[in-house]
Write a protein that holds these residues in place. Structure first.
Motif, short mmCIF file in Angstrom:
data_model
loop_
_atom_site.label_atom_id
_atom_site.label_comp_id
_atom_site.label_asym_id
_atom_site.label_seq_id
_atom_site.Cartn_x
_atom_site.Cartn_y
_atom_site.Cartn_z
N PRO A 38 0.83 -1.20 0.00
CA PRO A 38 0.00 0.00 0.00
C PRO A 38 0.87 1.25 0.00
O PRO A 38 1.83 1.33 0.77
N GLY A 39 0.58 2.18 -0.86
CA GLY A 39 1.29 3.44 -0.87
C GLY A 39 2.63 3.41 -1.59
O GLY A 39 3.30 4.43 -1.70
N ALA A 40 3.05 2.21 -2.07
CA ALA A 40 4.34 2.12 -2.76
C ALA A 40 4.29 2.91 -4.07
O ALA A 40 3.27 2.89 -4.76
N THR A 41 5.38 3.61 -4.38
CA THR A 41 5.39 4.43 -5.59
C THR A 41 6.17 3.76 -6.72
O THR A 41 5.89 3.98 -7.89
N GLY A 42 7.17 2.95 -6.38
CA GLY A 42 7.99 2.28 -7.40
C GLY A 42 7.27 1.10 -8.03
O GLY A 42 6.05 1.01 -7.95
N PRO A 43 8.04 0.21 -8.67
CA PRO A 43 7.44 -1.00 -9.24
C PRO A 43 6.91 -1.91 -8.13
O PRO A 43 7.27 -1.75 -6.97
N ASP A 44 6.06 -2.84 -8.51
CA ASP A 44 5.52 -3.78 -7.52
C ASP A 44 6.64 -4.59 -6.89
O ASP A 44 7.66 -4.86 -7.53
N ALA A 45 6.46 -4.99 -5.64
CA ALA A 45 7.48 -5.79 -4.93
C ALA A 45 7.66 -7.14 -5.61
O ALA A 45 8.77 -7.67 -5.68
N LEU A 46 6.57 -7.71 -6.12
CA LEU A 46 6.63 -8.96 -6.88
C LEU A 46 5.72 -8.83 -8.09
O LEU A 46 4.59 -8.34 -7.96
N GLU A 47 6.19 -9.28 -9.25
CA GLU A 47 5.37 -9.23 -10.45
C GLU A 47 5.40 -10.56 -11.17
O GLU A 47 6.47 -11.06 -11.53
N VAL A 105 14.62 -25.79 -1.32
CA VAL A 105 14.81 -24.68 -2.27
C VAL A 105 15.49 -23.52 -1.56
O VAL A 105 15.03 -23.08 -0.50
N THR A 106 16.59 -23.05 -2.13
CA THR A 106 17.19 -21.83 -1.63
C THR A 106 16.83 -20.72 -2.61
O THR A 106 16.86 -20.90 -3.82
N LEU A 107 16.45 -19.57 -2.05
CA LEU A 107 15.95 -18.46 -2.84
C LEU A 107 16.95 -17.30 -2.72
O LEU A 107 17.15 -16.79 -1.62
N VAL A 108 17.59 -16.95 -3.83
CA VAL A 108 18.59 -15.88 -3.80
C VAL A 108 18.14 -14.74 -4.71
O VAL A 108 17.27 -14.88 -5.57
N GLY A 109 18.80 -13.59 -4.53
CA GLY A 109 18.49 -12.43 -5.35
C GLY A 109 18.98 -11.19 -4.65
O GLY A 109 19.22 -11.21 -3.43
N ALA A 110 19.12 -10.11 -5.40
CA ALA A 110 19.63 -8.86 -4.84
C ALA A 110 18.72 -8.36 -3.73
O ALA A 110 17.53 -8.70 -3.67
N SER A 111 19.28 -7.57 -2.85
CA SER A 111 18.51 -6.97 -1.77
C SER A 111 17.34 -6.17 -2.36
O SER A 111 17.50 -5.44 -3.32
N GLY A 112 16.17 -6.36 -1.80
CA GLY A 112 15.00 -5.61 -2.25
C GLY A 112 14.25 -6.24 -3.42
O GLY A 112 13.27 -5.67 -3.90
#
Ligand code: ADP
Ligand code: ADP
Length: 232
Positions: free
Chosen positions: A14-23, A35-42
């Protein structure tokens, strides 16, 4: 162990201005997979894990465990976070024994099942190397030992699904090595389905039977299947 299915998942805070957190996230996790889940911060790792754990709402798509939506009742999951939270007024042993779930269980249960629970607590205390501190208070322990207690507590009800968000991130290297071996052993013996979030690629490769990379572009999700571990 259970099957986790994520289909077209979207999350916008709610209220986020950037892209969706998950798409448009699609991810299928077979029973017993680690399962190990990796990815950049954020990039949304914690968000995805919390949605699977039923701790966060979604704004689109479906997330099911054995075909049942995660926001419905009755799916057992245990979560472990980087920052453990133990009951400060309970001993190590009682922190492990008195999970909320177990209390509900024992209230109307036979003494046989209470004994079984106490046996499992003893096993976990031994396996996690907590024998010498079983009567201590949490605040008498180092951070690493407290995290061991938190993990033992999460494992106590034999959760078919274990969701871990950088659980070893705050530990020293030596304790982390011990915990890696323990969690791999438990995953194998108890056939738990595990989703493990980390930003540490080495850790992801070492632990996972599959490494899932959550990329910061919409819809991009890649999997790398590990060669099965040799029997030990
Ligand atoms: P990761 O775990 O990969 O670091 P997160 O799932 O924590 O990513 O965050 C994904 C995105 O969503 C980030 O842009 C983050 O700032 C944002 N975010 C996470 N939690 C919240 C929240 N409670 N409210 C608003 N935005 C959030
Ligand atoms: P991580 O990246 O390890 O998931 P963060 O430090 O990004 O953790 O976030 C810690 C907490 O802050 C989480 O509970 C997350 O939901 C919340 N959070 C992260 N980003 C935001 C944001 N932009 N607005 C509000 N809460 C946020």
């Amino acid at each position: 162990s259970r099957h986790i299915n994520v289909l077209g998942l979207n999350k916008r805070y709610p209220g986020a201005t950037g892209p969706d957190a998950l798409e448009s996230i699609d991810l299928s996790i077979e029973p017993g997979e680690f399962v190990t889940l990796v990815g950049a911060s954020g990039c949304g790792k914690s968000t995805l894990l919390r949605i699977i754990g039923g701790l966060e709402t979604r704004t689109g798509g479906d997330v099911c465990i054995d075909g049942v939506p995660v926001d419905g009742p009755g799916v057992d999951r245990a979560m472990v976070f980087q920052h453990y939270s133990l009951y400060p007024w309970l001993s190590v042993t009682d922190n492990i024994r008195f999970t909320r779930k177990l209390k509900a269980h024992t209230a109307d249960s036979t003494s046989a099942s209470v004994e079984a629970a106490s046996g499992r607590a003893d096993t976990l205390i031994r396996v996690m190397g907590l024998g010498h501190v079983r009567d201590a208070w949490p605040n008498q322990l180092s951070g690493g030992m407290q995290q061991r207690v938190a993990i033992a507590r999460a494992l106590m009800p034999k959760p078919p699904i274990l969701l871990m968000d950088e659980p070893f991130g705050a530990l020293d290297a030596q304790t982390r090595d011990v915990m890696h071996d323990l969690i791999r052993h438990l995953a194998k013996v108890e056939k738990t389905t595990i989703v493990f979030v980390t930003h540490d690629v080495d850790e992801a490769i070492y632990l996972g039977s599959r490494v899932v990379v959550l990329a910061p572009r919409p819809g991009r999700i890649d999997s790398i299947h590990a060669v099965p571990l040799p029997a030990q």
